[in-house]
Design a protein around this motif. Structure first.
Motif, PDB file in Angstrom:
ATOM      1  N   ALA A 131      22.777  -4.501 -51.126  1.00  0.00           N
ATOM      2  CA  ALA A 131      22.749  -4.279 -49.672  1.00  0.00           C
ATOM      3  C   ALA A 131      21.318  -3.884 -49.316  1.00  0.00           C
ATOM      4  O   ALA A 131      20.958  -2.703 -49.362  1.00  0.00           O
ATOM      5  N   ASN A 132      20.507  -4.869 -48.984  1.00  0.00           N
ATOM      6  CA  ASN A 132      19.056  -4.669 -48.895  1.00  0.00           C
ATOM      7  C   ASN A 132      18.650  -3.611 -47.871  1.00  0.00           C
ATOM      8  O   ASN A 132      19.178  -3.570 -46.761  1.00  0.00           O
ATOM      9  N   VAL A 133      17.658  -2.795 -48.262  1.00  0.00           N
ATOM     10  CA  VAL A 133      17.192  -1.677 -47.444  1.00  0.00           C
ATOM     11  C   VAL A 133      15.768  -1.946 -46.967  1.00  0.00           C
ATOM     12  O   VAL A 133      15.093  -2.849 -47.452  1.00  0.00           O
ATOM     13  N   TRP A 134      15.318  -1.138 -46.017  1.00  0.00           N
ATOM     14  CA  TRP A 134      13.997  -1.386 -45.430  1.00  0.00           C
ATOM     15  C   TRP A 134      13.152  -0.133 -45.249  1.00  0.00           C
ATOM     16  O   TRP A 134      11.978  -0.213 -44.905  1.00  0.00           O
ATOM     17  N   ASP A 135      13.723   1.033 -45.486  1.00  0.00           N
ATOM     18  CA  ASP A 135      12.954   2.270 -45.416  1.00  0.00           C
ATOM     19  C   ASP A 135      13.695   3.333 -46.211  1.00  0.00           C
ATOM     20  O   ASP A 135      14.773   3.069 -46.765  1.00  0.00           O
ATOM     21  N   ALA A 136      13.117   4.536 -46.265  1.00  0.00           N
ATOM     22  CA  ALA A 136      13.728   5.589 -47.082  1.00  0.00           C
ATOM     23  C   ALA A 136      15.097   5.986 -46.536  1.00  0.00           C
ATOM     24  O   ALA A 136      16.027   6.262 -47.303  1.00  0.00           O
ATOM     25  N   GLY A 137      15.242   6.020 -45.207  1.00  0.00           N
ATOM     26  CA  GLY A 137      16.525   6.402 -44.615  1.00  0.00           C
ATOM     27  C   GLY A 137      17.629   5.412 -44.957  1.00  0.00           C
ATOM     28  O   GLY A 137      18.738   5.815 -45.328  1.00  0.00           O
ATOM     29  N   SER A 138      17.341   4.110 -44.821  1.00  0.00           N
ATOM     30  CA  SER A 138      18.363   3.119 -45.160  1.00  0.00           C
ATOM     31  C   SER A 138      18.667   3.147 -46.660  1.00  0.00           C
ATOM     32  O   SER A 138      19.798   2.889 -47.077  1.00  0.00           O
ATOM     33  N   ALA A 139      17.674   3.483 -47.470  1.00  0.00           N
ATOM     34  CA  ALA A 139      17.908   3.605 -48.913  1.00  0.00           C
ATOM     35  C   ALA A 139      18.865   4.759 -49.214  1.00  0.00           C
ATOM     36  O   ALA A 139      19.763   4.625 -50.047  1.00  0.00           O
ATOM     37  N   VAL A 140      18.683   5.885 -48.537  1.00  0.00           N
ATOM     38  CA  VAL A 140      19.596   7.017 -48.720  1.00  0.00           C
ATOM     39  C   VAL A 140      21.003   6.625 -48.298  1.00  0.00           C
ATOM     40  O   VAL A 140      21.990   6.923 -48.990  1.00  0.00           O
ATOM     41  N   LEU A 141      21.118   5.939 -47.165  1.00  0.00           N
ATOM     42  CA  LEU A 141      22.434   5.523 -46.665  1.00  0.00           C
ATOM     43  C   LEU A 141      23.137   4.622 -47.683  1.00  0.00           C
ATOM     44  O   LEU A 141      24.287   4.879 -48.072  1.00  0.00           O
ATOM     45  N   VAL A 142      22.468   3.570 -48.132  1.00  0.00           N
ATOM     46  CA  VAL A 142      23.087   2.614 -49.053  1.00  0.00           C
ATOM     47  C   VAL A 142      23.381   3.278 -50.398  1.00  0.00           C
ATOM     48  O   VAL A 142      24.443   3.075 -50.991  1.00  0.00           O
ATOM     49  N   GLN A 143      22.461   4.095 -50.859  1.00  0.00           N
ATOM     50  CA  GLN A 143      22.647   4.761 -52.145  1.00  0.00           C
ATOM     51  C   GLN A 143      23.853   5.695 -52.127  1.00  0.00           C
ATOM     52  O   GLN A 143      24.541   5.853 -53.146  1.00  0.00           O
ATOM     53  N   SER A 144      24.129   6.284 -50.958  1.00  0.00           N
ATOM     54  CA  SER A 144      25.268   7.195 -50.845  1.00  0.00           C
ATOM     55  C   SER A 144      26.601   6.476 -51.030  1.00  0.00           C
ATOM     56  O   SER A 144      27.634   7.126 -51.250  1.00  0.00           O
ATOM     57  N   LEU A 145      26.604   5.147 -50.960  1.00  0.00           N
ATOM     58  CA  LEU A 145      27.820   4.359 -51.113  1.00  0.00           C
ATOM     59  C   LEU A 145      28.101   4.011 -52.576  1.00  0.00           C
ATOM     60  O   LEU A 145      29.069   3.319 -52.869  1.00  0.00           O
ATOM     61  N   GLY A 146      27.238   4.469 -53.475  1.00  0.00           N
ATOM     62  CA  GLY A 146      27.505   4.318 -54.899  1.00  0.00           C
ATOM     63  C   GLY A 146      27.008   3.038 -55.523  1.00  0.00           C
ATOM     64  O   GLY A 146      27.623   2.534 -56.462  1.00  0.00           O
ATOM     65  N   GLN A 171      26.206  14.081 -40.357  1.00  0.00           N
ATOM     66  CA  GLN A 171      26.344  13.234 -41.544  1.00  0.00           C
ATOM     67  C   GLN A 171      24.984  12.673 -41.965  1.00  0.00           C
ATOM     68  O   GLN A 171      24.626  12.707 -43.147  1.00  0.00           O
ATOM     69  N   ILE A 172      24.233  12.170 -40.994  1.00  0.00           N
ATOM     70  CA  ILE A 172      22.920  11.598 -41.296  1.00  0.00           C
ATOM     71  C   ILE A 172      21.977  12.676 -41.802  1.00  0.00           C
ATOM     72  O   ILE A 172      21.324  12.521 -42.852  1.00  0.00           O
ATOM     73  N   ASN A 173      21.910  13.772 -41.069  1.00  0.00           N
ATOM     74  CA  ASN A 173      20.980  14.835 -41.441  1.00  0.00           C
ATOM     75  C   ASN A 173      21.352  15.450 -42.787  1.00  0.00           C
ATOM     76  O   ASN A 173      20.482  15.777 -43.601  1.00  0.00           O
ATOM     77  N   GLY A 174      22.654  15.581 -43.013  1.00  0.00           N
ATOM     78  CA  GLY A 174      23.106  16.145 -44.289  1.00  0.00           C
ATOM     79  C   GLY A 174      22.732  15.260 -45.460  1.00  0.00           C
ATOM     80  O   GLY A 174      22.320  15.760 -46.522  1.00  0.00           O
ATOM     81  N   ALA A 175      22.882  13.930 -45.288  1.00  0.00           N
ATOM     82  CA  ALA A 175      22.529  13.014 -46.378  1.00  0.00           C
ATOM     83  C   ALA A 175      21.043  13.086 -46.696  1.00  0.00           C
ATOM     84  O   ALA A 175      20.647  13.083 -47.865  1.00  0.00           O
ATOM     85  N   LEU A 176      20.216  13.196 -45.665  1.00  0.00           N
ATOM     86  CA  LEU A 176      18.769  13.263 -45.891  1.00  0.00           C
ATOM     87  C   LEU A 176      18.347  14.624 -46.438  1.00  0.00           C
ATOM     88  O   LEU A 176      17.436  14.713 -47.273  1.00  0.00           O
ATOM     89  N   ASN A 177      19.012  15.696 -46.024  1.00  0.00           N
ATOM     90  CA  ASN A 177      18.752  17.009 -46.619  1.00  0.00           C
ATOM     91  C   ASN A 177      19.079  16.993 -48.101  1.00  0.00           C
ATOM     92  O   ASN A 177      18.319  17.517 -48.931  1.00  0.00           O
ATOM     93  N   ALA A 178      20.210  16.370 -48.446  1.00  0.00           N
ATOM     94  CA  ALA A 178      20.605  16.313 -49.858  1.00  0.00           C
ATOM     95  C   ALA A 178      19.627  15.484 -50.661  1.00  0.00           C
ATOM     96  O   ALA A 178      19.265  15.836 -51.788  1.00  0.00           O
ATOM     97  N   ALA A 179      19.169  14.359 -50.081  1.00  0.00           N
ATOM     98  CA  ALA A 179      18.214  13.509 -50.789  1.00  0.00           C
ATOM     99  C   ALA A 179      16.904  14.242 -51.052  1.00  0.00           C
ATOM    100  O   ALA A 179      16.299  14.106 -52.124  1.00  0.00           O
ATOM    101  N   ASN A 180      16.469  15.030 -50.091  1.00  0.00           N
ATOM    102  CA  ASN A 180      15.222  15.750 -50.269  1.00  0.00           C
ATOM    103  C   ASN A 180      15.373  16.988 -51.141  1.00  0.00           C
ATOM    104  O   ASN A 180      14.439  17.404 -51.814  1.00  0.00           O
TER     105      ASN A 180
END
Length: 267
Positions: free
Chosen positions: A16-31, A254-263
């Motif tokens: 599921a191709n990504v284009w920035d760090a945020g989309s990478a976090v989103l896709v990566q969260s799906l396993g 949800q968005i902010n939490g995923a990025l907080n966890a990634a960082n």
């Protein structure tokens, strides 16, 4: 499992191709087991058109930001390598490798297949010299650009054999959708086959049965995000349609939490 092994089965590799760090976090969260960029989505996010217009410095910086949050192997779409000179292409690709890529896509476009062969040879030589196991996915644009009407399969098979001899590790037949064509590509050349999402493409189970090893969303997810944002912004600007802004939107926590966890993983 490393990126090369993911192309050897037993499961179809879904990208599921990504284009920035945020989309990478989103896709990566799906396993997902791996990440890969979309050249179009990445270029658009940086304000450039797709099609080898992105300065390599900007591409490297963007990939480095994606690699910072990546927890799985990361592949980069290097378009045509941003040059017709194989040595320059190899140098550009190695900059992407240094930024965090373990695989790349490199395309022939409307150019001569022999030129892509020389680029692949230069890339593999540079990777070997650096001691890097780089997965080179050769993208063949015969279907996308309608380069061989009535004989697309034959042309792609000829190119695939040349690309394999040059050192390619995978064949990306972008735009192929017919079952018979996919069967011919799987059985008629030595590289693991990558296809791209299209409305007429068979389902995942059928692709796996046919022997396809990888399916990529390409720019489709980025296009969907653009379309959704365009409709929401137009509705708001034209009618003050606030409800539409939140229809189907991911909640802020949800968005902010995923990025907080990634960082937090960086600390």
């Amino acid at each position: 499992m490393n990126f090369r092994q993911l192309h050897q089965g037993p499961e179809l590799l879904k990208i599921a191709n990504v284009w920035d760090a945020g989309s990478a976090v989103l896709v990566q969260s799906l396993g997902v087991p791996a990440l890969a960029t979309t050249s179009a989505g990445l270029a658009w996010a940086l304000g450039y058109a797709d099609g080898n217009h992105l300065p390599i410095e900007e591409h490297v910086a963007a990939l480095r930001r994606i690699a910072r949050v990546a927890r799985v192997p990361l592949s980069a779409d290097s378009e045509a390598g941003y040059s017709d000179d194989p040595a320059t292409v190899a140098a550009n690709v190695m900059r992407l490798v240094e930024a965090g890529a373990v695989g790349i896509n490199i395309e022939d476009g409307a150019g001569l297949p022999a030129l892509l062969c020389r680029k692949i040879e230069a890339i593999k030589a540079a990777a070997a010299q650096a001691g890097v196991d780089l997965f080179v996915n050769a993208r063949c644009d015969v279907w996308l650009k309608n380069l061989a009407p009535g004989r697309a399969v034959e042309e792609v098979l000829l190119r695939a054999r040349d690309y394999a001899a040059a050192g390619a590790d995978g064949l990306f037949a972008a735009g192929v959708t017919a079952v018979a064509d996919i069967q011919a590509l799987v059985g008629g050349q030595p590289l693991p086959l990558n296809v791209m999402a299209r409305p007429a493409l068979p389902g995942l189970a059928e692709l796996q049965r046919l022997g396809v090893r990888r399916i990529s969303a390409g720019s489709a997810i980025a296009e969907a995000a653009w379309g959704r944002a365009q409709r929401a912004a137009a509705g708001f600007l034209q009618h003050g349609a606030c409800d539409e802004l939140f229809d189907g939107a991911a909640p802020y926590p949800q968005i902010n939490g995923a990025l907080n966890a990634a960082n937090a993983d960086q600390s």
